[in-house]
Structures are given as structure tokens and as C-alpha cells.
Design a protein around this motif. Sequence first.
Motif, PDB file in Angstrom:
ATOM      1  N   UNK A 195      32.207   0.656  37.888  1.00  0.00           N
ATOM      2  CA  UNK A 195      32.775   1.485  36.822  1.00  0.00           C
ATOM      3  C   UNK A 195      31.755   2.503  36.366  1.00  0.00           C
ATOM      4  N   UNK A 196      32.247   3.667  35.973  1.00  0.00           N
ATOM      5  CA  UNK A 196      31.457   4.642  35.229  1.00  0.00           C
ATOM      6  C   UNK A 196      31.946   4.565  33.789  1.00  0.00           C
ATOM      7  N   UNK A 197      31.081   4.883  32.859  1.00  0.00           N
ATOM      8  CA  UNK A 197      31.525   4.994  31.470  1.00  0.00           C
ATOM      9  C   UNK A 197      30.860   6.208  30.838  1.00  0.00           C
ATOM     10  N   UNK A 198      31.684   6.990  30.167  1.00  0.00           N
ATOM     11  CA  UNK A 198      31.238   8.203  29.474  1.00  0.00           C
ATOM     12  C   UNK A 198      31.081   7.846  28.003  1.00  0.00           C
ATOM     13  N   UNK A 199      29.899   8.127  27.447  1.00  0.00           N
ATOM     14  CA  UNK A 199      29.609   7.799  26.055  1.00  0.00           C
ATOM     15  C   UNK A 199      29.342   9.077  25.270  1.00  0.00           C
ATOM     16  N   UNK A 200      29.954   9.179  24.103  1.00  0.00           N
ATOM     17  CA  UNK A 200      29.672  10.277  23.177  1.00  0.00           C
ATOM     18  C   UNK A 200      29.158   9.656  21.878  1.00  0.00           C
ATOM     19  N   UNK A 201      27.999  10.122  21.428  1.00  0.00           N
ATOM     20  CA  UNK A 201      27.388   9.650  20.186  1.00  0.00           C
ATOM     21  C   UNK A 201      27.368  10.840  19.228  1.00  0.00           C
ATOM     22  N   UNK A 202      28.044  10.718  18.104  1.00  0.00           N
ATOM     23  CA  UNK A 202      28.156  11.816  17.142  1.00  0.00           C
ATOM     24  C   UNK A 202      27.526  11.422  15.805  1.00  0.00           C
ATOM     25  N   UNK A 203      26.702  12.293  15.276  1.00  0.00           N
ATOM     26  CA  UNK A 203      26.104  12.069  13.960  1.00  0.00           C
ATOM     27  C   UNK A 203      27.007  12.727  12.917  1.00  0.00           C
ATOM     28  N   UNK A 204      27.806  11.912  12.243  1.00  0.00           N
ATOM     29  CA  UNK A 204      28.718  12.412  11.223  1.00  0.00           C
ATOM     30  C   UNK A 204      28.123  12.247   9.822  1.00  0.00           C
ATOM     31  N   UNK A 226      37.517   4.010  23.517  1.00  0.00           N
ATOM     32  CA  UNK A 226      37.110   3.007  22.542  1.00  0.00           C
ATOM     33  C   UNK A 226      36.181   3.707  21.543  1.00  0.00           C
ATOM     34  N   UNK A 227      36.309   3.354  20.270  1.00  0.00           N
ATOM     35  CA  UNK A 227      35.627   4.113  19.229  1.00  0.00           C
ATOM     36  C   UNK A 227      35.125   3.181  18.127  1.00  0.00           C
ATOM     37  N   UNK A 228      33.906   3.448  17.621  1.00  0.00           N
ATOM     38  CA  UNK A 228      33.333   2.642  16.542  1.00  0.00           C
ATOM     39  C   UNK A 228      32.394   3.518  15.723  1.00  0.00           C
ATOM     40  N   UNK A 229      32.455   3.389  14.403  1.00  0.00           N
ATOM     41  CA  UNK A 229      31.544   4.127  13.517  1.00  0.00           C
ATOM     42  C   UNK A 229      30.673   3.128  12.763  1.00  0.00           C
ATOM     43  N   UNK A 230      29.367   3.327  12.826  1.00  0.00           N
ATOM     44  CA  UNK A 230      28.392   2.534  12.077  1.00  0.00           C
ATOM     45  C   UNK A 230      27.477   3.511  11.351  1.00  0.00           C
ATOM     46  N   UNK A 231      27.434   3.399  10.056  1.00  0.00           N
ATOM     47  CA  UNK A 231      26.542   4.230   9.244  1.00  0.00           C
ATOM     48  C   UNK A 231      26.641   5.719   9.614  1.00  0.00           C
ATOM     49  N   UNK A 232      27.868   6.194   9.710  1.00  0.00           N
ATOM     50  CA  UNK A 232      28.193   7.594   9.987  1.00  0.00           C
ATOM     51  C   UNK A 232      27.816   8.060  11.401  1.00  0.00           C
ATOM     52  N   UNK A 233      27.513   7.118  12.294  1.00  0.00           N
ATOM     53  CA  UNK A 233      27.280   7.442  13.704  1.00  0.00           C
ATOM     54  C   UNK A 233      28.493   6.931  14.484  1.00  0.00           C
ATOM     55  N   UNK A 234      29.223   7.849  15.102  1.00  0.00           N
ATOM     56  CA  UNK A 234      30.421   7.480  15.868  1.00  0.00           C
ATOM     57  C   UNK A 234      30.058   7.380  17.344  1.00  0.00           C
ATOM     58  N   UNK A 235      30.431   6.254  17.943  1.00  0.00           N
ATOM     59  CA  UNK A 235      30.230   6.039  19.376  1.00  0.00           C
ATOM     60  C   UNK A 235      31.607   5.911  20.018  1.00  0.00           C
ATOM     61  N   UNK A 236      31.867   6.760  21.009  1.00  0.00           N
ATOM     62  CA  UNK A 236      33.129   6.742  21.736  1.00  0.00           C
ATOM     63  C   UNK A 236      32.823   6.497  23.206  1.00  0.00           C
ATOM     64  N   UNK A 237      33.566   5.569  23.817  1.00  0.00           N
ATOM     65  CA  UNK A 237      33.333   5.205  25.220  1.00  0.00           C
ATOM     66  C   UNK A 237      34.635   5.318  25.998  1.00  0.00           C
TER      67      UNK A 237
END
Length: 130
Positions: free
Chosen positions: A31-40, A2-13
Motif C-alpha cells: 500500500x501507498x499512503x498519502x499524508x497531509x499535515x495542516x497547522x490550523x 481518514x482525518x484527525x485533529x489534535x491541538x489544531x494540527x489536522x492529519x489526513x491520510x
Amino acid sequence: MYDKITRAIRVTVKPTFLEDQSSPDENYYVWAYRVRIENQGGETVQLRDRYWRITDGFGRVQEVRGPGVVGEQPVLRPGERFEYTSGTPLPTPSGIMLGTYRMETQAGESFDVEIPPFSLDSPHQPVRLN
């Protein structure tokens, strides 16, 4: 994923059902969930707070708020990313999670970054035919 971008910050779960930690006979599903937060974007930001809204299969809602994630308040410069794994139990074989991260710029401006809604599914969810 799952993926969402807000103000050039991408969050993928990416959620994963943990069969070995669950006890369906006792209405306990994990459940486990892996989160990646990217500053684009072009500015350095720091993750200050988190907010989660967790809804189980009966529609019951649990809200979780707190500083940072997994004990950290990561600073993300342009092009950097931060990843972590966390988890949640539910009393039902399915649910949904969503939320926000409160970010702060170096100038002290705060803004919320959306965490995409993601489904918590297990093989124990009964199938319903129409």
C-alpha cells in the motif's frame, strides 16, 4: 480518507492498494499512503519524530519509530501544510495502521499529534459471510 485533529494540527491520510507492486501468490501486499499535515493553530511547530503501529490481518504488530518523515522534519507555520507519500508491505491482504507525530513548538514544548487509524484493504481479502 481518514482525518484527525489534535491541538489544531489536522492529519489526513489516504491509503491506496498497489496491485502492480503486490504478489498475492507470495503473500506480499503493498500500500501507498498519502499524508497531509495542516497547522490550523496559531503557533509554529516542527515535526520531530514519527511512530507507526502496523497490524497485519493475523494481528501481528510491527512498530516503526524514527526522526521526521521521508527524511524531513518540516516546520509548519500557522496555516501551512506538508504532504508526503510513503508505503508499507504486509504479508496479509488487509491490515490497519495508526500512530503519532511528535511535534515541537518554537518554545521547545513537545506534544504528540495522533495519526488517525486507517484501514489497509485489498481486493484479495476473502469475504466472510455470517
